[in-house]
Enzyme design. Structure first.
Site, PDB file in Angstrom:
ATOM      1  N   ALA A 174       0.855  -1.253  -0.022  1.00 35.86           N
ATOM      2  CA  ALA A 174      -0.038  -0.009   0.130  1.00 35.86           C
ATOM      3  C   ALA A 174       0.924   1.264   0.024  1.00 35.86           C
ATOM      4  O   ALA A 174       0.345   2.510  -0.559  1.00 35.86           O
ATOM      5  CB  ALA A 174      -0.876  -0.081   1.342  1.00 35.86           C
ATOM      6  N   LYS A 175       2.058   0.991   0.323  1.00 38.82           N
ATOM      7  CA  LYS A 175       3.047   2.337   0.431  1.00 38.82           C
ATOM      8  C   LYS A 175       2.429   3.477   0.942  1.00 38.82           C
ATOM      9  O   LYS A 175       2.521   4.579   0.541  1.00 38.82           O
ATOM     10  CB  LYS A 175       3.592   2.428  -1.104  1.00 38.82           C
ATOM     11  CG  LYS A 175       4.367   1.339  -1.446  1.00 38.82           C
ATOM     12  CD  LYS A 175       5.010   1.625  -2.941  1.00 38.82           C
ATOM     13  CE  LYS A 175       5.709   0.562  -3.438  1.00 38.82           C
ATOM     14  NZ  LYS A 175       4.982  -0.578  -4.000  1.00 38.82           N
ATOM     15  N   ARG A 176       1.744   3.240   2.093  1.00 46.02           N
ATOM     16  CA  ARG A 176       1.149   4.399   2.895  1.00 46.02           C
ATOM     17  C   ARG A 176       2.128   5.139   3.587  1.00 46.02           C
ATOM     18  O   ARG A 176       3.216   4.960   3.834  1.00 46.02           O
ATOM     19  CB  ARG A 176       0.214   3.788   4.048  1.00 46.02           C
ATOM     20  CG  ARG A 176      -0.983   3.008   3.407  1.00 46.02           C
ATOM     21  CD  ARG A 176      -2.018   3.728   2.577  1.00 46.02           C
ATOM     22  NE  ARG A 176      -2.944   3.081   2.147  1.00 46.02           N
ATOM     23  CZ  ARG A 176      -3.342   2.792   0.687  1.00 46.02           C
ATOM     24  NH1 ARG A 176      -2.856   3.394  -0.173  1.00 46.02           N
ATOM     25  NH2 ARG A 176      -4.686   2.309   0.579  1.00 46.02           N
ATOM     26  N   ASP A 230       3.806   5.314  -5.772  1.00 46.98           N
ATOM     27  CA  ASP A 230       4.071   4.145  -6.286  1.00 46.98           C
ATOM     28  C   ASP A 230       4.545   4.375  -7.912  1.00 46.98           C
ATOM     29  O   ASP A 230       4.719   5.341  -8.430  1.00 46.98           O
ATOM     30  CB  ASP A 230       3.109   2.896  -6.180  1.00 46.98           C
ATOM     31  CG  ASP A 230       3.524   1.607  -5.970  1.00 46.98           C
ATOM     32  OD1 ASP A 230       4.485   1.330  -6.786  1.00 46.98           O
ATOM     33  OD2 ASP A 230       3.126   1.065  -5.072  1.00 46.98           O
TER      34      ASP A 230
END
Lengths: 273, 273
Positions: free
Chosen positions: A94-96, B98
């Site tokens: 999710a690369k939050r 991303d």
């Protein structure tokens, strides 16, 4: 069980460092699935069943679900994984990256809603954007360090005090942020010498390594550079090369995915010892 | 209409630099709403109706919806905004980050699914993680630069070639990434002198400025440091101080929110000229 223990057990049980990425792109589904309303779930479950004994982790990429309003399907896939393959870590990609109260909401999303064992997060906002995830002590927090895209160098390769920023991030995580042994790092496979630098900094910390398969990273160099002393320490991710493997000799898509997953796992294993 | 034009028109029409953040936290809702199944939508629509003539933008924070599985409610709120207040920019606060194909999915989420006029993104993965959003030429891309949390300094204050990383990001965006005039930056209000540094670097580029209100940023210093020559150039965000304003003299929650929003807008305006 803690994330790192679950991951270590999966490395051993399946004799595998392969992480299977779940990036469901309906346009690339087999023809007979394309028009089914539940195609994403059917597709992902078939991939999971076909590769679960070959993988050390599954990594759904939430963007593919979010674009379609398919969070309900992601919930169903995560539930299926937890029920049928509880010994395989579920990594939510999710690369939050957000601060305190908001990061806490993202942690609830990853860990409570989807039941993920670990989640990927972005370090740009600093430790207090990462710390809220650690309130779930049995889960993993996988911090972006060195990414496999061309533009990754725009920031990550900037010189900070004599080392590139990505190495500074690796040091920060290893020396300061990894208070409960929950942290791991994302380090792309496209730069094996940098993977080796990160390994030297972080000891045995697990690395999530995207970039083999469709992204073209070299398996021998990747494993050589990133493995720990006992020949493990990595989740080497492949998504598209497995999901959209071209069937041969009457295979269906799941059998083709299994064949490529097995090949990739075995390729990796050749260079582990 | 392009994002920047829509934003400029809203600055003028509502004589406001105030961005109203929508971070719906059910625990802080008025008692009569807490148990309603559609509380989030009811609450947010009431806040929107009460403040739409006082705001230059609305900024829903997607984490609060994602934690609850409430994406459907976010869709409904965004639809309501677009239909009833089409002249007020809708900024989706998602801080996505991303690479290529995945970033494209996140852009579809923000722009096609939610119909946002702009989205916040994280620069750590570099230009090719930001570029996919620019395929929607009428939308805005708001890049994290300097954030208002304590840990923001962990990376953003690192020295790169004689300037802190956040200034390097401001230069990158201003000089290289802002190809179609779609970019803006997030710069927290807690460090006015740094806001001034960023303003000096980026010319008239819009800045999204969180940190006034509940986070305690000083309005006079913030406006003085961040405004453009014509006294605009900012979306100064306040979320909790407006959403959860304490009612006075028989007000309901929406009237209280309106009172605080008006006060905040007027406070800001005192220092614009």
């Amino acid at each position: 069980m803690k994330f790192i223990e679950k991951l270590s057990a999966a490395w051993t049980t399946n004799n595998s460092l392969l992480c299977v990425g779940l990036d469901p792109d309906r346009d690339r589904f087999p023809a007979h699935l394309k028009d089914q309303p539940d195609a994403i779930v059917t597709f992902c479950k078939a991939i999971i069943d076909a590769t679960a004994d070959l993988a050390c982790a599954f990594k759904p990429q939430i963007a593919y679900f979010a674009a379609l309003g398919a969070e309900g399907q992601l919930e169903e896939i995560c539930r299926y994984l937890r029920e049928h393959y509880p010994h395989i870590p579920l990594v939510l990609d999710a690369k939050r990256g957000d601060i305190g109260a908001t990061a806490h909401q993202y942690a609830r999303e990853a860990f409570d809603r989807y039941g993920a064992d670990a989640v990927t997060v972005n370090p740009y906002m600093g430790f207090d954007s990462v710390e809220p995830y650690m309130a779930w002590p049995d889960r993993g927090v996988i911090v972006l360090c060195r990414t496999s895209n061309a533009g990754g160098s725009d920031l990550q390769f900037l010189d900070v005090g004599g080392i590139p920023l990505y190495q500074h991030v690796a040091r920060l995580v290893a020396d300061q942020w990894n208070r409960n042994g929950q942290c791991a790092l994302v380090v792309g496979a496209t730069f094996p010498e940098e993977l080796a630098q990160v390994r030297a900094i972080v000891g045995d910390m697990p690395l999530l390594v995207p970039g083999v398969g469709a992204q073209g990273g070299d398996v021998a160099a990747t494993v050589g550079a990133g493995k720990t002393a006992n020949g493990a320490g990595m989740m080497i991710n492949s998504s598209r090369a497995i999901l959209y493997a071209v069937p041969q000799d009457g295979e269906d898509f799941a059998a083709a995915a299994r064949r490529v997953a097995r090949q990739t796992r075995d390729d990796i294993n050749r260079f582990r010892n």
